[in-house]
Scaffold this motif. Structure first.
Motif, PDB file in Angstrom:
ATOM      1  N   GLN A  41      29.906 -90.576  43.205  1.00  0.00           N
ATOM      2  CA  GLN A  41      28.328 -90.930  43.522  1.00  0.00           C
ATOM      3  C   GLN A  41      27.367 -90.180  43.319  1.00  0.00           C
ATOM      4  N   ARG A  43      24.633 -87.882  44.934  1.00  0.00           N
ATOM      5  CA  ARG A  43      24.090 -87.665  46.201  1.00  0.00           C
ATOM      6  C   ARG A  43      22.736 -86.365  46.264  1.00  0.00           C
ATOM      7  N   GLU A  44      22.213 -86.282  47.107  1.00  0.00           N
ATOM      8  CA  GLU A  44      21.210 -85.363  47.264  1.00  0.00           C
ATOM      9  C   GLU A  44      21.556 -84.220  48.116  1.00  0.00           C
ATOM     10  N   PRO A 122      25.732 -85.443  53.019  1.00  0.00           N
ATOM     11  CA  PRO A 122      24.883 -85.695  51.900  1.00  0.00           C
ATOM     12  C   PRO A 122      24.650 -87.394  51.927  1.00  0.00           C
ATOM     13  N   LEU A 123      23.355 -87.751  51.575  1.00  0.00           N
ATOM     14  CA  LEU A 123      23.305 -89.247  51.807  1.00  0.00           C
ATOM     15  C   LEU A 123      23.223 -89.556  50.068  1.00  0.00           C
ATOM     16  N   PRO A 124      23.597 -90.745  50.029  1.00  0.00           N
ATOM     17  CA  PRO A 124      23.302 -91.597  48.532  1.00  0.00           C
ATOM     18  C   PRO A 124      21.812 -91.260  48.261  1.00  0.00           C
ATOM     19  N   SER A 128      18.712 -91.277  50.646  1.00  0.00           N
ATOM     20  CA  SER A 128      18.118 -90.138  50.948  1.00  0.00           C
ATOM     21  C   SER A 128      16.412 -89.817  50.469  1.00  0.00           C
TER      22      SER A 128
END
Length: 183
Positions: A41, A43-44, A122-124, A128
């Motif tokens: 996935q 992520r930022e 880290p968020l998706p 984010s």
């Protein structure tokens, strides 16, 4: 320099020691559900750089297509989605998540320099990008496998407090804090 050294040594050692567990998990995923072993996935990460995160797959292969149907049931306030009894999770996936074994492939992200052993999770991307400006200060450091939020409450912590915990880490990170969080 100390942080990168800790990351390289820890991730390398972890991958060597955990290889048998990786094989068992991969076989278990293949036996119990259709689809790939790994889930990736976008992520930022640090300074807003986008990277592909690796995890053992814990959900049905079409889980992302059904996310919008469950979004309003999220148990986490703010933009992050958390649902304890998410019906998209496979039985083996439920166990892998409970013991955090689904996160182990992120040791490869650590070796690649996209993540650290310790840092804000880290968020998706879609989550984010919804963070407020002050919350984005968490991106001043590499994201990590663990941080204060995972150790001190997880999904029980309101989103704003989670972001404050991440920012507190960015200000107070040192070798001893990282060692404590790893152990």
């Amino acid at each position: 320099w100390w942080k990168r050294c800790l990351d390289l040594c820890g991730a390398s050692l972890g991958l060597v020691v955990l290889t048998p567990l990786f094989i068992l998990i991969a076989v278990g995923i293949k036996i119990t559900s259709k689809g790939p072993v790994l889930f990736t996935q976008w992520r930022e990460g640090k300074d807003g750089r986008v990277f592909r995160i690796y995890k053992f797959r814990t959900m049905l292969i079409d889980a992302d297509q059904h996310l919008s149907a469950f979004r309003e049931l999220s148990e986490q306030d703010g933009p992050a989605f958390k649902l304890k009894d998410d019906p998209r999770i496979t039985p083996l996936g439920r166990y892998l998540r409970k013991c955090c074994a689904d996160e182990l492939p992120q040791l490869f992200n650590v070796l690649r320099g996209e993540m650290s052993l310790v840092g804000p999770r880290p968020l998706p991307l879609e989550e984010s990008y919804q963070c407020e400006i002050w919350q984005r200060r968490r991106l001043d450091v590499l994201p990590g496998l663990t941080c204060f939020w995972q150790v001190d409450g997880g999904r029980e912590v309101p989103f704003d407090e989670w972001m404050r915990m991440d920012i507190a880490y960015t200000r107070s990170r040192n070798f001893f804090t990282d060692a404590k969080l790893i152990f």
